[in-house]
Design a protein around this motif. Sequence first.
Motif, short mmCIF file in Angstrom:
data_model
loop_
_atom_site.label_atom_id
_atom_site.label_comp_id
_atom_site.label_asym_id
_atom_site.label_seq_id
_atom_site.Cartn_x
_atom_site.Cartn_y
_atom_site.Cartn_z
N ARG A 276 36.58 44.32 44.77
CA ARG A 276 36.72 45.32 43.71
C ARG A 276 37.71 44.93 42.63
N ARG A 277 38.50 43.93 42.84
CA ARG A 277 39.56 43.58 41.90
C ARG A 277 39.01 42.90 40.65
N SER A 278 39.64 43.18 39.54
CA SER A 278 39.36 42.44 38.32
C SER A 278 40.30 41.23 38.30
N PRO A 279 40.03 40.22 37.47
CA PRO A 279 40.91 39.04 37.46
C PRO A 279 42.37 39.39 37.19
N ALA A 280 42.64 40.35 36.31
CA ALA A 280 44.02 40.71 36.01
C ALA A 280 44.71 41.31 37.23
N ARG A 281 43.99 42.04 38.05
CA ARG A 281 44.58 42.67 39.22
C ARG A 281 44.84 41.66 40.34
N ASP A 282 44.17 40.52 40.34
CA ASP A 282 44.38 39.53 41.39
C ASP A 282 45.78 38.95 41.37
N GLN A 283 46.50 39.10 40.25
CA GLN A 283 47.83 38.52 40.13
C GLN A 283 48.89 39.30 40.89
N ARG A 284 48.58 40.53 41.31
CA ARG A 284 49.54 41.35 42.04
C ARG A 284 48.81 42.34 42.93
N ALA A 285 49.52 42.90 43.88
CA ALA A 285 48.93 43.93 44.73
C ALA A 285 48.65 45.16 43.87
N LEU A 286 47.58 45.86 44.19
CA LEU A 286 47.27 47.09 43.49
C LEU A 286 48.32 48.15 43.84
N THR A 287 48.74 48.91 42.85
CA THR A 287 49.77 49.93 43.06
C THR A 287 49.14 51.31 43.10
#
Length: 161
Positions: A43-54
């Motif tokens: 479900r992650r977008s590339p930008a979200r792969d850089q950090r854990a979802l908050t």
Amino acid sequence: MAGIIEQMGGTIAAESRPGYGSTFTIELQSTLRRRTTAIRRSRRSPARDQRALTVLVADGETQLRALVTLMLADAGFHVLAAADGARALELLHGPVDLLLSELELPDVDGRELARRAVSMHPALRVVFMSGSQAPHGAFLAKPFTDRELTAALSAALKDGG
């Protein structure tokens, strides 16, 4: 509270002595991480792969807020927790991907909190939870299991992705 813990395969024990207070021991299985890792990665977008979802959890019930925080942290989410709407709004000054809010907070209606939160973060996803009412939109009925929790968050994040 005991029903939620038992649904998750855990146990709760209480010990009380007059003049000494009460002790509650909660034991939970740690199986959430394996089931949710694949869901979140898909479900992650590339930008979200850089950090854990908050995820910001807003709930006035201390024990439930703590339990949900543990479940989400165990699943790999970065979790912020607030006991009321005012604290939740303070925590929204940093990056937040999803708001998980009780509909009936001590100081503000959950829908009003969500309206203010989305005005601060237009891309913010919102999931409501309640044991007494079901609004339109993403909703999680209390009590819920770990699978229901991660499914609701995954669906909300997918819809926003």
